[in-house]
Design an enzyme around this catalytic site. Structure first.
Site, PDB file in Angstrom:
ATOM      1  CE  LYS A 269      -3.079   2.746   3.002  1.00 50.80           C
ATOM      2  NZ  LYS A 269      -3.967   2.709   4.252  1.00 50.80           N
ATOM      3  CG  ASP A 274      -5.249   8.046   4.524  1.00 50.36           C
ATOM      4  OD1 ASP A 274      -6.390   8.669   4.092  1.00 50.36           O
ATOM      5  OD2 ASP A 274      -5.422   7.247   5.421  1.00 50.36           O
ATOM      6  CE  LYS A 281      -6.469   8.885   7.791  1.00 52.31           C
ATOM      7  NZ  LYS A 281      -7.196   7.925   8.703  1.00 52.31           N
ATOM      8  CG  ASP A 351      -9.768   7.776   6.636  1.00 51.66           C
ATOM      9  OD1 ASP A 351      -8.650   7.765   5.994  1.00 51.66           O
ATOM     10  OD2 ASP A 351      -9.649   7.798   7.794  1.00 51.66           O
ATOM     11  CD  GLU A 353      -6.469   5.301   2.496  1.00 47.55           C
ATOM     12  OE1 GLU A 353      -7.488   5.418   3.232  1.00 47.55           O
ATOM     13  OE2 GLU A 353      -5.301   5.044   2.998  1.00 47.55           O
ATOM     14  NE  ARG A 355     -10.757  -1.060   4.002  1.00 54.13           N
ATOM     15  CZ  ARG A 355     -11.349  -1.129   5.076  1.00 54.13           C
ATOM     16  NH1 ARG A 355     -12.551  -1.714   5.025  1.00 54.13           N
ATOM     17  NH2 ARG A 355     -10.929  -0.647   6.276  1.00 54.13           N
TER      18      ARG A 355
HETATM   19  N1  BES Z   1      -4.194   4.765   7.010  1.00 52.42           N
HETATM   20  C1  BES Z   1      -5.354   4.339   7.787  1.00 52.42           C
HETATM   21  C2  BES Z   1      -5.000   3.283   8.919  1.00 52.42           C
HETATM   22  C3  BES Z   1      -3.915   3.943  10.052  1.00 52.42           C
HETATM   23  C4  BES Z   1      -4.556   4.424  10.931  1.00 52.42           C
HETATM   24  C5  BES Z   1      -2.710   3.581   9.618  1.00 52.42           C
HETATM   25  C6  BES Z   1      -3.560   5.073  12.199  1.00 52.42           C
HETATM   26  C7  BES Z   1      -1.557   4.200  10.606  1.00 52.42           C
HETATM   27  C8  BES Z   1      -2.179   4.806  11.863  1.00 52.42           C
HETATM   28  C9  BES Z   1      -6.407   3.944   6.854  1.00 52.42           C
HETATM   29  O1  BES Z   1      -6.320   4.378   5.369  1.00 52.42           O
HETATM   30  C10 BES Z   1      -7.714   4.393   7.437  1.00 52.42           C
HETATM   31  O2  BES Z   1      -8.073   5.541   7.760  1.00 52.42           O
HETATM   32  N2  BES Z   1      -8.455   3.704   7.905  1.00 52.42           N
HETATM   33  C11 BES Z   1      -9.613   3.735   8.579  1.00 52.42           C
HETATM   34  C12 BES Z   1     -10.533   2.754   8.386  1.00 52.42           C
HETATM   35  C13 BES Z   1     -12.020   2.914   8.554  1.00 52.42           C
HETATM   36  C14 BES Z   1     -12.357   4.237   7.793  1.00 52.42           C
HETATM   37  C15 BES Z   1     -12.854   1.726   8.307  1.00 52.42           C
HETATM   38  C16 BES Z   1      -9.310   3.416  10.119  1.00 52.42           C
HETATM   39  O3  BES Z   1      -8.513   2.654  10.566  1.00 52.42           O
HETATM   40  O4  BES Z   1      -9.925   4.224  10.957  1.00 52.42           O
HETATM   41 ZN    ZN Z   2      -4.688   4.899   4.730  1.00 53.53          ZN
HETATM   42 MN    MN Z   3      -7.492   6.189   5.484  1.00 57.59          MN
END
Ligand code: BES
Ligand code: ZN
Ligand code: MN
Length: 497
Positions: A269, A274, A281, A351, A353, A355
């Site tokens: 990835k 992000d 976020k 968010d 993204e 996947r």
């Molecule tokens: N890049 C984030 C996950 C992440 C969070 C990585 C904290 C490192 C530290 C990912 O893209 C994300 O935002 N995931 C969301 C998924 C949710 C919207 C289902 C998450 O983990 O909140």
């Molecule tokens: Zn991410």
């Molecule tokens: Mn994200």
């Protein structure tokens, strides 16, 4: 970036040896052997006194630096603990302590004298490898965007005399392997630490091209947005829609095995930043989302290490690189996209993204008929709730592959822990408006994310590493280089090494 170089040499006669810094690992209760006792006598018994006074306990992880004489200017004593307790984990701890102290020493050269350590050939090999890796890890400094580099180590040369069970040639090989792994780890850290205004998808593509130019067994191919459009990668492309930075699919092919042999594949990835997109976020700590290409950077580091180790396997490294931004062109919650596999996806949260870029890359990799595919992603915050910063989450549709990754993590001190992807979780992804939605409707966020990916990986043996908790830390803030040690160990084991 400067880093020390390593050489192996025959056991030194310590009583006549000259070095700005002599590193001496000492076991608890160990009698100071021949050379060491003689050297100590020449220095007025500093080592014996340090032990007697209790300033140096020889406890594993302890260290004491004492000033010597004109010939041996400093002696760095490293505690090894009790001989009977010494194992692979002790090697790691010892190497870490050596690295930390050598990165801080004023000496430019150091000699590590291991000849008196009662270790087997296997344990010695492991110790030399982790020593090289850990010293390189400690000597890494980030300076790219500083006008004056800070805390640059003085160390330029390290020589090592191996435990007597290991021939000099073998010792040299172990050090070289450790260097290849350490360089791979530091390459991964460097890419991660770079700010997102430098490290864009286009920058990552350039890094891949540069790596390809350096190595004859590595060829590199970049798919631009037009090409991805032709392939039907509607899911991957939807993530970069809001960004001015074009998305890139980076493909690195290493041919170290037989021409026709099926390759192993790594898929990373590579979200270079992000923001969350329209599902924005919160602003606190958002800077850390420059690390959201930690999976991609681990593919770079592992491919580089595999090439330098000259592993006798074929390997494909794929990076799905994009920037997730909000804008008038950005994907909106509720939008439906069609993936390369033909499956449609309702994007309920922009968010989620990671996947979305991975699923198309995972379909693309089918064309290689790979032996096994491992994707690596900072995929979910939820994996940090489950496993903290100790273990990477391992999800797999194949038990043997999961076991291989678990074992590789143990051996390389870069551990993972297996998580389920049972059918029961899949229904959380049901959608009224598409074949699936991109977020789970309930709990177990890391599992539903992996379940999403599982729908695109049914044609091969696959594992997914969620490295959101392990690839970078908030304090001290920075990329760790994980899970490069685990991945390299996994590939070496698959290569029969
Ligand atoms: N890049 C984030 C996950 C992440 C969070 C990585 C904290 C490192 C530290 C990912 O893209 C994300 O935002 N995931 C969301 C998924 C949710 C919207 C289902 C998450 O983990 O909140
Ligand atoms: Zn991410
Ligand atoms: Mn994200």
């Amino acid at each position: 970036m400067s880093q020390p170089s390593f050489t192996a040499r025959k056991a030194a006669n310590l009583a006549q040896f000259s070095t700005p810094c002599l590193v001496l690992p000492i076991f608890k209760g160990q009698k100071l052997g021949g050379g060491i006792a003689e050297l100590d006598a020449q220095m007025g018994g500093a080592i014996a006194r340090a032990l007697k006074l209790g300033d140096f306990t020889a406890e594993l992880g302890s260290a004491l630096s004492v000033l010597g004489n004109d010939r041996v200017q400093r002696i760095l004593l490293l505690g090894c603990g009790a001989v009977k307790d010494f194992d692979l984990t002790s090697s790691k701890k010892l190497a870490q302590t050596a690295g930390k102290n050598l990165a801080a020493t004023k000496a430019q050269q150091a000699h590590i004298a291991l000849e008196s350590l009662p270790l087997t050939a296997d344990d010695s090999t492991h110790l030399l490898e982790v020593l090289a890796t850990e010293i390189l890890w400690s000597c890494y400094v980030y300076s790219e965007t500083l006008s004056k580099p800070k805390n640059v180590p003085n160390l330029t040369k390290v020589s090592v005399s191996a435990p007597s069970a290991l021939a000099v040639g073998k010792a040299r090989g172990a050090l070289n392997s450790g260097v290849s792994i350490g360089e791979g780890v530091n390459f991964t850290r460097q890419l991660g630490n770079l700010p997102a205004n430098i490290c864009t998808p286009t920058y990552l593509a350039k890094q891949a091209r540069a790596l390809g130019r350096k190595h004859s067994k590595l060829s590199v191919k970049i798919l631009d947005e037009k090409k991805m459009q032709e392939l039907g990668m509607g899911s991957l492309l939807s993530v970069g829609h809001g960004s001015d930075q074009p998305s890139q699919l980076i493909v690195m092919e290493y041919k170290g095995g037989k021409a026709k042999e099926a390759p192993y594949a790594l898929v990373g990835k590579g979200i270079t930043f992000d923001t969350g997109g329209i599902s924005l976020k919160p602003s606190g700590k958002m800077d850390e989302m420059k690390f959201d290409m930690g999976g991609a950077s681990s593919v770079f580091g592992t491919v580089q290490a595999a090439v330098n180790l000259d592993l006798p396997i074929n390997l494909v490294g794929i990076v799905a690189a994009a920037e997730n931004m909000p804008s008038g062109r950005a994907t909106k919650p509720g939008d439906v996209v069609t993936s390369m596999s033909g499956q449609t996806i309702e994007i309920l949260n922009t968010d989620a993204e990671g996947r979305l870029v991975l699923c198309d890359a995972l379909t693309y990799v089918e064309r290689y008929k790979p032996k096994e595919v491992v994707d690596i992603a900072t995929l979910t915050g939820a994996i940090i709730v489950s496993l903290g910063h100790e273990a990477s989450g391992i999800f797999a549709n194949d038990d043997d592959l999961a076991e291989a990754l678990l074992a590789a993590g143990q051996r390389s001190h870069d551990r993972g822990w297996r998580m389920p992807i049972w059918q029961e979780y899949q229904k959380q992804l049901d959608s009224r408006f598409a074949d699936m939605q991109n977020i789970g409707a309930g709990t177990a966020g890391s599992v539903t994310a992996a379940c999403f990916l599982a729908r695109f990986t049914e044609k091969y043996k696959w594992a997914h590493l969620d490295v959101a908790g392990t690839s970078f830390l908030s304090s001290p803030k920075g990329a760790t280089g994980r899970p490069v040690p685990m991945l390299v160990e996994y590939l070496r084991a698959r290569a029969g090494q």
